[in-house]
Design a protein around this motif. Structure first.
Motif, PDB file in Angstrom:
ATOM      1  N   UNK A   1      45.279  38.670  43.400  1.00 21.31           N
ATOM      2  CA  UNK A   1      44.696  37.403  44.136  1.00 21.31           C
ATOM      3  C   UNK A   1      43.498  37.776  44.722  1.00 21.31           C
ATOM      4  N   UNK A   2      43.353  39.164  45.130  1.00 23.56           N
ATOM      5  CA  UNK A   2      42.001  39.327  46.056  1.00 23.56           C
ATOM      6  C   UNK A   2      41.023  39.646  44.976  1.00 23.56           C
ATOM      7  N   UNK A   3      41.264  39.732  43.634  1.00 22.51           N
ATOM      8  CA  UNK A   3      40.267  40.144  42.685  1.00 22.51           C
ATOM      9  C   UNK A   3      39.306  38.742  42.640  1.00 22.51           C
ATOM     10  N   UNK A   4      39.772  37.789  42.918  1.00 21.04           N
ATOM     11  CA  UNK A   4      38.939  36.452  42.918  1.00 21.04           C
ATOM     12  C   UNK A   4      38.187  36.040  44.280  1.00 21.04           C
ATOM     13  N   UNK A   5      38.563  37.066  45.152  1.00 23.89           N
ATOM     14  CA  UNK A   5      37.612  36.855  46.558  1.00 23.89           C
ATOM     15  C   UNK A   5      36.902  38.270  47.127  1.00 23.89           C
ATOM     16  N   UNK A   6      37.812  38.908  47.919  1.00 25.95           N
ATOM     17  CA  UNK A   6      37.207  39.850  48.688  1.00 25.95           C
ATOM     18  C   UNK A   6      37.406  41.106  48.027  1.00 25.95           C
ATOM     19  N   UNK A   7      38.163  41.303  47.099  1.00 26.78           N
ATOM     20  CA  UNK A   7      38.152  42.616  46.291  1.00 26.78           C
ATOM     21  C   UNK A   7      37.203  42.691  44.990  1.00 26.78           C
ATOM     22  N   UNK A   8      36.424  41.630  44.722  1.00 33.35           N
ATOM     23  CA  UNK A   8      35.754  41.330  43.672  1.00 33.35           C
ATOM     24  C   UNK A   8      34.534  42.389  43.697  1.00 33.35           C
ATOM     25  N   UNK A   9      34.491  43.327  42.909  1.00 26.86           N
ATOM     26  CA  UNK A   9      33.464  44.390  42.817  1.00 26.86           C
ATOM     27  C   UNK A   9      32.459  44.569  41.596  1.00 26.86           C
ATOM     28  N   UNK A  10      31.244  44.336  41.877  1.00 29.06           N
ATOM     29  CA  UNK A  10      30.197  44.137  40.993  1.00 29.06           C
ATOM     30  C   UNK A  10      29.830  45.578  40.677  1.00 29.06           C
ATOM     31  N   UNK A  11      29.962  46.643  41.737  1.00 29.77           N
ATOM     32  CA  UNK A  11      29.648  47.991  41.645  1.00 29.77           C
ATOM     33  C   UNK A  11      30.399  49.050  40.556  1.00 29.77           C
ATOM     34  N   UNK A  12      31.652  48.492  40.543  1.00 31.23           N
ATOM     35  CA  UNK A  12      32.442  49.509  39.627  1.00 31.23           C
ATOM     36  C   UNK A  12      33.121  48.554  38.743  1.00 31.23           C
ATOM     37  N   UNK A  13      32.133  47.785  37.723  1.00 30.05           N
ATOM     38  CA  UNK A  13      32.942  46.859  36.786  1.00 30.05           C
ATOM     39  C   UNK A  13      33.703  47.612  35.641  1.00 30.05           C
ATOM     40  N   UNK A  14      34.387  46.775  35.039  1.00 28.03           N
ATOM     41  CA  UNK A  14      35.167  46.867  33.907  1.00 28.03           C
ATOM     42  C   UNK A  14      34.508  46.132  32.964  1.00 28.03           C
ATOM     43  N   UNK A  15      33.822  45.077  33.031  1.00 27.64           N
ATOM     44  CA  UNK A  15      33.231  43.936  32.330  1.00 27.64           C
ATOM     45  C   UNK A  15      31.673  44.240  32.877  1.00 27.64           C
ATOM     46  N   UNK A  16      31.158  45.262  32.265  1.00 29.92           N
ATOM     47  CA  UNK A  16      29.718  45.768  32.663  1.00 29.92           C
ATOM     48  C   UNK A  16      28.832  44.388  32.394  1.00 29.92           C
ATOM     49  N   UNK A  17      29.045  43.656  31.244  1.00 31.50           N
ATOM     50  CA  UNK A  17      28.249  42.578  30.942  1.00 31.50           C
ATOM     51  C   UNK A  17      28.035  41.573  31.968  1.00 31.50           C
ATOM     52  N   UNK A  18      29.298  41.137  32.707  1.00 34.73           N
ATOM     53  CA  UNK A  18      29.172  40.407  33.486  1.00 34.73           C
ATOM     54  C   UNK A  18      28.648  40.756  34.847  1.00 34.73           C
ATOM     55  N   UNK A  19      28.882  41.967  35.135  1.00 35.89           N
ATOM     56  CA  UNK A  19      28.323  42.672  36.286  1.00 35.89           C
ATOM     57  C   UNK A  19      26.841  42.646  36.363  1.00 35.89           C
ATOM     58  N   UNK A  20      26.127  42.898  35.157  1.00 41.61           N
ATOM     59  CA  UNK A  20      25.075  42.963  34.979  1.00 41.61           C
ATOM     60  C   UNK A  20      24.180  41.554  35.056  1.00 41.61           C
ATOM     61  N   UNK A  21      24.997  40.622  34.495  1.00 40.16           N
ATOM     62  CA  UNK A  21      24.436  39.320  34.645  1.00 40.16           C
ATOM     63  C   UNK A  21      24.518  38.748  35.887  1.00 40.16           C
ATOM     64  N   UNK A  22      25.427  38.958  36.632  1.00 37.35           N
ATOM     65  CA  UNK A  22      25.377  38.751  37.858  1.00 37.35           C
ATOM     66  C   UNK A  22      24.250  39.396  38.875  1.00 37.35           C
ATOM     67  N   UNK A  23      23.866  40.571  38.545  1.00 35.37           N
ATOM     68  CA  UNK A  23      22.869  41.328  39.129  1.00 35.37           C
ATOM     69  C   UNK A  23      21.624  40.599  38.784  1.00 35.37           C
ATOM     70  N   UNK A  24      21.554  40.324  37.518  1.00 42.07           N
ATOM     71  CA  UNK A  24      19.970  39.671  37.036  1.00 42.07           C
ATOM     72  C   UNK A  24      19.918  38.344  37.406  1.00 42.07           C
ATOM     73  N   UNK A  25      20.887  37.522  37.273  1.00 44.51           N
ATOM     74  CA  UNK A  25      20.884  36.105  37.445  1.00 44.51           C
ATOM     75  C   UNK A  25      22.141  35.196  37.908  1.00 44.51           C
ATOM     76  N   UNK A  26      22.130  35.283  39.130  1.00 44.83           N
ATOM     77  CA  UNK A  26      23.854  34.531  39.671  1.00 44.83           C
ATOM     78  C   UNK A  26      23.778  33.100  39.269  1.00 44.83           C
ATOM     79  N   UNK A  27      23.113  32.463  39.246  1.00 46.44           N
ATOM     80  CA  UNK A  27      23.271  31.108  38.461  1.00 46.44           C
ATOM     81  C   UNK A  27      23.748  31.282  37.042  1.00 46.44           C
ATOM     82  N   UNK A  28      23.141  32.102  36.330  1.00 50.60           N
ATOM     83  CA  UNK A  28      23.650  32.236  34.910  1.00 50.60           C
ATOM     84  C   UNK A  28      25.052  32.713  34.928  1.00 50.60           C
TER      85      UNK A  28
END
Length: 178
Positions: free
Chosen positions: A136-163
């Motif tokens: 449940x916390x993966x959708x809120x406070x445990x969301x981790x962009x620094x150690x991603x499994x889906x690297x593409x999603x994490x990189x997209x967040x870092x580049x363009x949060x709106x996209x």
């Protein structure tokens, strides 16, 4: 005096008795499932396809905040015979765009690992409620962009949060409707 004949008889009786014994996993699951109703986040619901099989169930998470708000995400949990020495196996069966959950449904959550480098992996003291709260916390406070499994999603967040948010919303609308 115990003879070989007596030992054979005792061995055959203990084999019959062991088939009637409840496994440690089943004993723990009965207790934990009873407690789950009182300890579930209000965004989570568990369902047992067969109420006599506590080792396999479905968890549905409906986040009420954050990027995935409005979605309905289904997870399948299987509790192995080695439980509580080994963690449950979890798969997300709802396709989603998330840095810690792959599009195939694999999950990056420390407490689901027997050995984790952060020291927060599975331990025999953990319970199913810990797994559910962690998912449940993966959708809120445990969301981790620094150690991603889906690297593409994490990189997209870092580049363009709106996209990133637009893609999350697209996945929610397409795959995770309530």
């Amino acid at each position: 005096m115990i003879t070989l004949t007596r030992k054979k008889k005792d061995a055959s009786n203990s084999a019959a008795d062991s088939s009637k014994r409840i496994s440690i996993r089943e004993f723990l699951l009965v207790k934990e499932v009873q407690e789950l109703d009182q300890n579930l986040p209000n965004t989570c619901k568990i369902t047992f396809q067969d109420p006599n099989v506590l080792s396999e169930f479905t968890l549905v998470i409906t986040p009420n905040e954050g990027f995935w708000q409005g979605g309905r995400f289904k997870f399948v949990l299987f509790v192995p015979e080695e439980y509580n020495m080994a963690p449950p196996k979890v798969k997300c069966v709802t396709k989603l765009w998330h840095p810690n959950i792959s599009v195939e449904g694999d999950i990056c959550l420390s407490l689901l690992r027997l050995n984790s480098i952060d020291g927060l992996g599975w331990a025999p003291t953990r319970r199913l409620k810990d797994v559910i709260w962690g998912l449940n916390s993966l959708f809120t406070d445990l969301l981790n962009f620094e150690d991603p499994l889906n690297i593409e999603a994490a990189e997209q967040f870092a580049r363009d949060k709106d996209k990133f948010q637009a893609k999350v919303r697209e996945y929610v609308a397409t795959y995770a409707r309530r």
